[in-house]
Write an enzyme that holds these catalytic residues in place. Sequence first.
Site, PDB file in Angstrom:
ATOM      1  N   HIS A 130       0.816  -1.213   0.000  1.00 45.85           N
ATOM      2  CA  HIS A 130       0.000   0.000   0.000  1.00 45.85           C
ATOM      3  C   HIS A 130       0.851   1.265   0.000  1.00 45.85           C
ATOM      4  O   HIS A 130       0.361   2.343   0.327  1.00 45.85           O
ATOM      5  CB  HIS A 130      -0.952   0.003   1.214  1.00 45.85           C
ATOM      6  CG  HIS A 130      -1.996  -1.073   1.128  1.00 45.85           C
ATOM      7  ND1 HIS A 130      -2.798  -1.412   2.192  1.00 45.85           N
ATOM      8  CD2 HIS A 130      -2.341  -1.893   0.120  1.00 45.85           C
ATOM      9  CE1 HIS A 130      -3.625  -2.390   1.818  1.00 45.85           C
ATOM     10  NE2 HIS A 130      -3.351  -2.709   0.568  1.00 45.85           N
TER      11      HIS A 130
ATOM     12  N   CYS B 205       5.203  20.032 -12.465  1.00 45.31           N
ATOM     13  CA  CYS B 205       4.014  20.397 -13.264  1.00 45.31           C
ATOM     14  C   CYS B 205       3.136  21.425 -12.562  1.00 45.31           C
ATOM     15  O   CYS B 205       2.120  21.863 -13.106  1.00 45.31           O
ATOM     16  CB  CYS B 205       3.197  19.143 -13.587  1.00 45.31           C
ATOM     17  SG  CYS B 205       2.240  18.575 -12.188  1.00 45.31           S
TER      18      CYS B 205
HETATM   19  N1  APR Z   1      -1.005  -7.511  17.584  1.00 44.39           N
HETATM   20  C1  APR Z   1      -1.595  -8.146  16.532  1.00 44.39           C
HETATM   21  N2  APR Z   1      -2.763  -7.744  15.976  1.00 44.39           N
HETATM   22  C2  APR Z   1      -3.363  -6.675  16.537  1.00 44.39           C
HETATM   23  C3  APR Z   1      -2.828  -5.974  17.642  1.00 44.39           C
HETATM   24  C4  APR Z   1      -1.588  -6.439  18.162  1.00 44.39           C
HETATM   25  N3  APR Z   1      -1.004  -5.832  19.207  1.00 44.39           N
HETATM   26  N4  APR Z   1      -3.676  -4.953  17.956  1.00 44.39           N
HETATM   27  C5  APR Z   1      -4.700  -5.021  17.077  1.00 44.39           C
HETATM   28  N5  APR Z   1      -4.523  -6.054  16.224  1.00 44.39           N
HETATM   29  C6  APR Z   1      -5.366  -6.497  15.117  1.00 44.39           C
HETATM   30  C7  APR Z   1      -6.828  -6.133  15.222  1.00 44.39           C
HETATM   31  O1  APR Z   1      -7.527  -7.148  15.942  1.00 44.39           O
HETATM   32  C8  APR Z   1      -7.236  -6.135  13.743  1.00 44.39           C
HETATM   33  O2  APR Z   1      -7.624  -7.436  13.317  1.00 44.39           O
HETATM   34  O3  APR Z   1      -4.883  -5.819  13.977  1.00 44.39           O
HETATM   35  C9  APR Z   1      -5.931  -5.762  13.028  1.00 44.39           C
HETATM   36  C10 APR Z   1      -5.945  -4.350  12.449  1.00 44.39           C
HETATM   37  O4  APR Z   1      -6.915  -4.337  11.454  1.00 44.39           O
HETATM   38  P1  APR Z   1      -7.136  -3.007  10.612  1.00 44.39           P
HETATM   39  O5  APR Z   1      -7.182  -1.830  11.502  1.00 44.39           O
HETATM   40  O6  APR Z   1      -8.275  -3.314   9.682  1.00 44.39           O
HETATM   41  O7  APR Z   1      -5.805  -2.844   9.767  1.00 44.39           O
HETATM   42  P2  APR Z   1      -5.424  -3.613   8.456  1.00 44.39           P
HETATM   43  O8  APR Z   1      -5.978  -5.006   8.460  1.00 44.39           O
HETATM   44  O9  APR Z   1      -3.964  -3.453   8.284  1.00 44.39           O
HETATM   45  O10 APR Z   1      -6.175  -2.751   7.320  1.00 44.39           O
HETATM   46  C11 APR Z   1      -5.877  -3.125   5.984  1.00 44.39           C
HETATM   47  O11 APR Z   1      -7.168  -1.266   5.208  1.00 44.39           O
HETATM   48  O12 APR Z   1      -7.551   0.868   5.845  1.00 44.39           O
HETATM   49  C12 APR Z   1      -6.968   0.104   4.851  1.00 44.39           C
HETATM   50  O13 APR Z   1      -5.101   0.443   3.472  1.00 44.39           O
HETATM   51  C13 APR Z   1      -5.505   0.370   4.810  1.00 44.39           C
HETATM   52  O14 APR Z   1      -3.634  -1.143   4.918  1.00 44.39           O
HETATM   53  C14 APR Z   1      -4.914  -0.853   5.478  1.00 44.39           C
HETATM   54  C15 APR Z   1      -5.915  -1.918   5.117  1.00 44.39           C
END
Ligand code: APR
Length: 245
Positions: free
Chosen positions: A120, A151
Amino acid sequence: TSPIPSELVDTLRSANRVVVLTGAGVSAESGVPTFRDAQTGLWSQYSPEELATPRAFRQNPKLVWEWYQWRRELVSKAKPNPAHYALVEMQELFPEFTLITQNVDGLHRLPGSNIIIELHGNIHRTKCFQEGTIVESWKDTGDVPPKCPDCGGWLRPDVVWFEEPLPEAELESAMKASRKADVFFSIGTSGLVYPAASLPHEALNHNATLVEINPAPTPLTPKADFMLKGPAGVILPELVKALRK
Ligand code: APR
């Protein structure tokens, strides 16, 4: 006792190709809020889905630029946590190790980290909104967003917004690695955003063992061979310890 099941340790001992997909959860213990966490303070009334889009940027480039400035400051204060360091150690424990991340915070870029596939983009890189060319520096003319020196159009962060395609080369190498994986780790991601979320399924379709590390269940959990429930900053160092025994 170790939170790592012995059958997982055995599986990993005989694994040649290990692939890891990380999400915002691995940076949570560095103090970087995850996407699904409520946004704090000034930005609490906005959601990433409504700011991280080309439409939002066209409608209000100043707001979107300032949101990323806020996130850049947040991230520049963040330090890698034990999860990031454990992943660097893990890459030494397998003949082939590929780290794929959805995170744009650059916290995986540690000394010793080999190739990292940033699906990303990276919040520390800036590019021209029109041409897409990376811009290293620009005059601060007080414009917000700043103007492209080539530009004269707007500059924007080099991150993938919703409704935008992922960088082709990165997606292709992530797909190829996932299809060849003996073991695929999905760590700290809610598994909601495609096409990144399709990578574990690619691995499963090619008979990989699927390991999930997350304090909470996700849509992927039912398909995981191992679900290590807990924070990545605690589980991953334990995993490295168990493998080094
Ligand atoms: N260790 C492991 N996992 C964790 C921790 C931790 N300490 N704290 C939270 N989590 C988990 C949460 O339970 C959740 O499942 O991390 C996950 C975070 O999920 P999101 O906030 O949805 O992030 P992500 O999955 O990376 O989002 C994917 O969505 O918003 C877009 O482009 C953006 O790259 C991002 C993509």
